[in-house]
Write a protein that holds these residues in place. Structure first.
Motif, PDB file in Angstrom:
ATOM      1  N   UNK A  37      36.611  86.998  -9.445  1.00 21.49           N
ATOM      2  CA  UNK A  37      37.390  88.100  -8.897  1.00 21.49           C
ATOM      3  C   UNK A  37      38.511  87.571  -8.019  1.00 21.49           C
ATOM      4  N   UNK A  38      39.601  88.333  -7.900  1.00 17.57           N
ATOM      5  CA  UNK A  38      40.660  87.948  -6.964  1.00 17.57           C
ATOM      6  C   UNK A  38      40.117  87.954  -5.530  1.00 17.57           C
ATOM      7  N   UNK A  39      40.732  87.201  -4.625  1.00 17.36           N
ATOM      8  CA  UNK A  39      40.197  87.065  -3.268  1.00 17.36           C
ATOM      9  C   UNK A  39      39.979  88.400  -2.546  1.00 17.36           C
ATOM     10  N   UNK A  40      40.906  89.336  -2.680  1.00 19.17           N
ATOM     11  CA  UNK A  40      40.763  90.626  -2.010  1.00 19.17           C
ATOM     12  C   UNK A  40      39.565  91.414  -2.504  1.00 19.17           C
ATOM     13  N   UNK A  41      39.369  91.440  -3.835  1.00 20.48           N
ATOM     14  CA  UNK A  41      38.221  92.144  -4.398  1.00 20.48           C
ATOM     15  C   UNK A  41      36.917  91.426  -4.060  1.00 20.48           C
ATOM     16  N   UNK A  42      36.946  90.104  -4.048  1.00 12.14           N
ATOM     17  CA  UNK A  42      35.747  89.354  -3.705  1.00 12.14           C
ATOM     18  C   UNK A  42      35.315  89.665  -2.274  1.00 12.14           C
ATOM     19  N   UNK A  43      36.285  89.764  -1.359  1.00 12.86           N
ATOM     20  CA  UNK A  43      35.976  90.091   0.025  1.00 12.86           C
ATOM     21  C   UNK A  43      35.360  91.489   0.120  1.00 12.86           C
ATOM     22  N   UNK A  44      35.912  92.435  -0.650  1.00 17.81           N
ATOM     23  CA  UNK A  44      35.388  93.800  -0.652  1.00 17.81           C
ATOM     24  C   UNK A  44      33.940  93.819  -1.152  1.00 17.81           C
ATOM     25  N   UNK A  45      33.673  93.106  -2.226  1.00 23.33           N
ATOM     26  CA  UNK A  45      32.321  93.046  -2.787  1.00 23.33           C
ATOM     27  C   UNK A  45      31.367  92.370  -1.807  1.00 23.33           C
ATOM     28  N   UNK A  46      31.816  91.300  -1.157  1.00 24.51           N
ATOM     29  CA  UNK A  46      30.978  90.591  -0.190  1.00 24.51           C
ATOM     30  C   UNK A  46      30.596  91.480   0.990  1.00 24.51           C
ATOM     31  N   UNK A  47      31.475  92.419   1.322  1.00 28.06           N
ATOM     32  CA  UNK A  47      31.212  93.329   2.435  1.00 28.06           C
ATOM     33  C   UNK A  47      30.443  94.572   1.995  1.00 28.06           C
ATOM     34  N   UNK A  70      27.397  88.865 -11.571  1.00 33.47           N
ATOM     35  CA  UNK A  70      25.949  88.635 -11.633  1.00 33.47           C
ATOM     36  C   UNK A  70      25.331  88.701 -10.232  1.00 33.47           C
ATOM     37  N   UNK A  71      25.968  88.056  -9.266  1.00 29.59           N
ATOM     38  CA  UNK A  71      25.450  88.065  -7.889  1.00 29.59           C
ATOM     39  C   UNK A  71      25.500  89.461  -7.282  1.00 29.59           C
ATOM     40  N   UNK A  72      26.452  90.278  -7.704  1.00 28.66           N
ATOM     41  CA  UNK A  72      26.584  91.641  -7.188  1.00 28.66           C
ATOM     42  C   UNK A  72      25.504  92.558  -7.761  1.00 28.66           C
ATOM     43  N   UNK A  73      24.896  92.175  -8.873  1.00 26.29           N
ATOM     44  CA  UNK A  73      23.913  93.015  -9.552  1.00 26.29           C
ATOM     45  C   UNK A  73      22.540  92.970  -8.907  1.00 26.29           C
ATOM     46  N   UNK A  74      21.716  93.934  -9.307  1.00 19.13           N
ATOM     47  CA  UNK A  74      20.338  94.041  -8.833  1.00 19.13           C
ATOM     48  C   UNK A  74      19.428  93.878 -10.046  1.00 19.13           C
ATOM     49  N   UNK A  75      18.459  92.968  -9.965  1.00 17.21           N
ATOM     50  CA  UNK A  75      17.542  92.715 -11.074  1.00 17.21           C
ATOM     51  C   UNK A  75      16.619  93.920 -11.235  1.00 17.21           C
ATOM     52  N   UNK A  76      16.600  94.504 -12.447  1.00 13.58           N
ATOM     53  CA  UNK A  76      15.698  95.626 -12.694  1.00 13.58           C
ATOM     54  C   UNK A  76      14.580  95.244 -13.659  1.00 13.58           C
ATOM     55  N   UNK A  77      14.760  94.150 -14.394  1.00 13.77           N
ATOM     56  CA  UNK A  77      13.718  93.630 -15.269  1.00 13.77           C
ATOM     57  C   UNK A  77      13.755  92.102 -15.163  1.00 13.77           C
ATOM     58  N   UNK A  78      12.709  91.502 -14.597  1.00 13.35           N
ATOM     59  CA  UNK A  78      12.732  90.052 -14.388  1.00 13.35           C
ATOM     60  C   UNK A  78      12.785  89.272 -15.703  1.00 13.35           C
ATOM     61  N   UNK A  79      12.978  87.991 -15.567  1.00 16.25           N
ATOM     62  CA  UNK A  79      13.089  87.109 -16.731  1.00 16.25           C
ATOM     63  C   UNK A  79      11.803  87.167 -17.535  1.00 16.25           C
ATOM     64  N   UNK A  80      11.939  87.434 -18.841  1.00 11.89           N
ATOM     65  CA  UNK A  80      10.754  87.460 -19.707  1.00 11.89           C
ATOM     66  C   UNK A  80      10.548  86.085 -20.340  1.00 11.89           C
ATOM     67  N   UNK A  81       9.563  85.971 -21.204  1.00  9.90           N
ATOM     68  CA  UNK A  81       9.231  84.657 -21.777  1.00  9.90           C
ATOM     69  C   UNK A  81      10.324  84.122 -22.701  1.00  9.90           C
ATOM     70  N   UNK A  82      11.230  85.007 -23.168  1.00  6.89           N
ATOM     71  CA  UNK A  82      12.351  84.570 -24.016  1.00  6.89           C
ATOM     72  C   UNK A  82      13.589  84.230 -23.196  1.00  6.89           C
ATOM     73  N   UNK A  83      13.500  84.357 -21.873  1.00 10.26           N
ATOM     74  CA  UNK A  83      14.624  84.023 -21.004  1.00 10.26           C
ATOM     75  C   UNK A  83      15.622  85.151 -20.820  1.00 10.26           C
ATOM     76  N   UNK A  84      15.243  86.370 -21.188  1.00 12.62           N
ATOM     77  CA  UNK A  84      16.141  87.522 -21.036  1.00 12.62           C
ATOM     78  C   UNK A  84      15.874  88.210 -19.702  1.00 12.62           C
ATOM     79  N   UNK A  85      16.913  88.820 -19.167  1.00 12.99           N
ATOM     80  CA  UNK A  85      16.830  89.518 -17.886  1.00 12.99           C
ATOM     81  C   UNK A  85      17.708  90.761 -17.974  1.00 12.99           C
ATOM     82  N   UNK A  86      17.398  91.769 -17.176  1.00 14.03           N
ATOM     83  CA  UNK A  86      18.224  92.983 -17.102  1.00 14.03           C
ATOM     84  C   UNK A  86      18.624  93.190 -15.651  1.00 14.03           C
ATOM     85  N   UNK A  87      19.924  93.410 -15.421  1.00 17.24           N
ATOM     86  CA  UNK A  87      20.415  93.685 -14.080  1.00 17.24           C
ATOM     87  C   UNK A  87      21.185  94.995 -14.085  1.00 17.24           C
TER      88      UNK A  87
END
Length: 111
Positions: A37-47, A70-87
């Motif tokens: 993200x551009x610096x301004x948007x990154x700052x907004x997301x960080x806040x 990815x860091x902004x997301x919230x995990x709703x389904x943890x990593x399964x045995x196939x390595x898949x995740x849902x955020x």
């Protein structure tokens, strides 16, 4: 004859140097639109702010999800045995491969 060969060799050496030169701008253009993200948007997301409304349009099945989103997301389904995740990111559910961040599907929630 020696002078002609020397001149040909000198010309070959000078021309090959330009062919080996590194083009740093090529890598920047290739990742344009998919980078962080551009610096301004990154700052907004960080806040704690929301991502811009059009961020979903940039991503499709098979794309690699950006680390910032990815860091902004919230995990709703943890990593399964196939390595898949849902955020969940801004009312959007993203199924992806955890290690590579390759998007498998994008689902939007509408209230």
């Amino acid at each position: 004859m020696k002078a002609l060969i020397s001149m040909a060799l000198l010309g070959l050496v000078l021309c090959s140097g330009a062919a080996v030169a590194k083009n740093d701008n090529h890598d920047k253009d290739k990742n344009k639109g998919k980078g962080s993200l551009p610096p301004g948007l990154q700052k907004k997301v960080d806040n704690g702010g929301q991502l811009p409304p059009g961020w979903q349009k940039k991503y499709h099945k098979g794309d690699r999800l950006d680390d910032d989103i990815y860091r902004h997301g919230r995990v709703i389904k943890p990593i399964d045995r196939d390595g898949r995740i849902a955020i969940e990111v801004d009312d959007t559910i993203i199924h992806m491969v955890h290690d590579t961040r390759e998007i498998l599907s994008i689902l939007s929630r509408y209230n």
